[in-house]
Design an enzyme around this catalytic site. Structure first.
Site, PDB file in Angstrom:
ATOM      1  N   GLY A   4      -0.726   7.404   1.042  1.00  0.00           N
ATOM      2  CA  GLY A   4      -0.783   8.352   2.832  1.00  0.00           C
ATOM      3  C   GLY A   4       0.264   7.967   3.510  1.00  0.00           C
ATOM      4  N   GLY A  45       0.956  -1.484   0.340  1.00  0.00           N
ATOM      5  CA  GLY A  45       0.084   0.492  -0.126  1.00  0.00           C
ATOM      6  C   GLY A  45       1.097   1.093  -0.267  1.00  0.00           C
ATOM      7  N   ALA A  46       1.720   1.453  -0.707  1.00  0.00           N
ATOM      8  CA  ALA A  46       3.135   1.956  -1.125  1.00  0.00           C
ATOM      9  C   ALA A  46       2.645   3.488  -1.672  1.00  0.00           C
ATOM     10  CB  ALA A  46       4.098   1.809  -1.262  1.00  0.00           C
ATOM     11  N   ASN A  47       1.309   3.616  -2.127  1.00  0.00           N
ATOM     12  CA  ASN A  47       0.685   5.028  -3.528  1.00  0.00           C
ATOM     13  C   ASN A  47       0.705   5.793  -2.279  1.00  0.00           C
ATOM     14  OD1 ASN A  47      -1.068   2.883  -3.631  1.00  0.00           O
ATOM     15  ND2 ASN A  47      -1.870   4.353  -4.134  1.00  0.00           N
ATOM     16  N   TYR A  99     -13.876  -5.391   9.756  1.00  0.00           N
ATOM     17  CA  TYR A  99     -12.345  -4.727   9.672  1.00  0.00           C
ATOM     18  C   TYR A  99     -12.257  -5.112  10.524  1.00  0.00           C
ATOM     19  CZ  TYR A  99     -10.190  -1.049   9.621  1.00  0.00           C
ATOM     20  OH  TYR A  99      -8.785   0.396   9.763  1.00  0.00           O
ATOM     21  N   GLY A 152       1.231   4.182   3.634  1.00  0.00           N
ATOM     22  CA  GLY A 152       2.760   3.496   2.853  1.00  0.00           C
ATOM     23  C   GLY A 152       3.400   4.279   2.000  1.00  0.00           C
ATOM     24  N   SER A 187      -5.414  -1.683  14.259  1.00  0.00           N
ATOM     25  CA  SER A 187      -6.224  -0.784  14.426  1.00  0.00           C
ATOM     26  C   SER A 187      -6.664  -0.848  15.760  1.00  0.00           C
ATOM     27  CB  SER A 187      -7.080  -0.258  12.918  1.00  0.00           C
ATOM     28  OG  SER A 187      -8.053   0.209  14.030  1.00  0.00           O
TER      29      SER A 187
END
Length: 287
Positions: free
Chosen positions: A16, A12-14, A166, A18, A141
């Protein structure tokens, strides 16, 4: 630039936290492998990180972590390029307002937030062991509190509450953290989880209508920046203070207690076994 010889993976590095994590690891001189679901967004983020840091050793692997066949392919891509892995940041995650299934019949939040990272981590264990001192960081979380693992309905077929799913996926991530830390004790690999805070990022992207507007307004008013959200991730990835700390859950750089359920040894072992069973239905186990 620093002579950081580490190889790091960030999911998820693209965007936020990440993105900030990948950016700062690249700034240190490390080789950073970005795992992103969207090819165009991932490529744009990679170019931006290279432009800002001057580090050309930033790579992109496109993968949807909710699809186990894609996770296996991504792991092969990584192992074909790299013999070791020093830092693995399992960051990608999100919430969906309505129940969705992957092409393999798995509920998408449970698969994308937890099971895909479970599979990715176990497939990269040899590379982690090849590093002198490896670190695994699972971004979880506070939503895990008040949640339970519903083994009778892991796929959420009998629940219409997305936050229930979630919370379960984030509790599963913590249970996985504790079990993996125990299995890897004395291996030189540390495994920790953390809560980044209420980060104003793309969390609302899986929602629509009124729910999307309400979540967006909440994060706009109370959310912290991705830079602040990434602070504890980077602390766990970089700081010598936590080099030997494993099996903990961090908030604002400090280890804190998790829910009572998260410390149930029987639940965490059963979850591992059930996860392997689920993976067997998608074309193979972790082994």
């Amino acid at each position: 630039m620093s002579t950081d010889q580490r190889v790091c993976v960030v999911t998820g590095a693209n965007s936020g936290t990440g993105y900030v994590t990948a950016l700062e690891l690249a700034r240190s001189g490390a080789t950073v492998v970005m795992l992103c679901r969207n090819a165009d967004k991932g490529a744009a983020a990679r170019e931006a990180i290279i432009a800002e840091t001057g580090n050309q050793q930033v790579e992109l692997i496109v993968v949807d972590l909710a699809e186990m066949a894609e996770v296996r392919r991504a792991a092969r891509e990584f192992t074909d390029r790299h013999a070791k892995l020093d830092v693995l940041v399992n960051n990608a995650g999100g919430v969906t307002q309505t129940r969705r299934e992957s092409s393999e019949g798995l509920e998408s939040m449970f698969a994308g937030n937890y099971l895909g990272h479970f599979l990715l981590t176990t497939l990269l264990l040899d590379q982690l062991k090849n590093a002198e001192r490896a670190r695994v960081i699972n971004v979880s979380s506070l939503a895990h509190k008040g949640s339970k693992i519903d083994f009778a309905d892991l796929q959420g077929r009998n629940s219409g509450n997305p936050m229930r799913g979630y919370g379960q996926s984030k509790l599963a991530q913590i249970l996985f953290t504790y079990e993996l830390a125990e299995r890897l004790r004395d291996s030189g690999i540390t495994v920790n989880a953390m809560h980044p805070g209420t980060v104003a990022s793309g969390f609302k992207n899986g929602t629509h209508g009124v729910a999307r507007a309400l979540i967006g307004a909440f994060y706009a008013g109370f959310g912290i920046s991705p830079e602040k959200g990434a602070d504890t991730i980077l602390h766990l990835a970089n700081s010598p203070e936590v080099a030997d700390v494993t099996g903990k859950y961090f908030v604002k750089r400090r280890p804190v207690a998790t829910s009572k359920t998260s410390y149930d040894d029987d639940v965490r072992r059963r979850l591992w076994a059930v996860s392997d069973e689920l993976l067997a239905t998608t074309g193979g186990t972790t082994g």
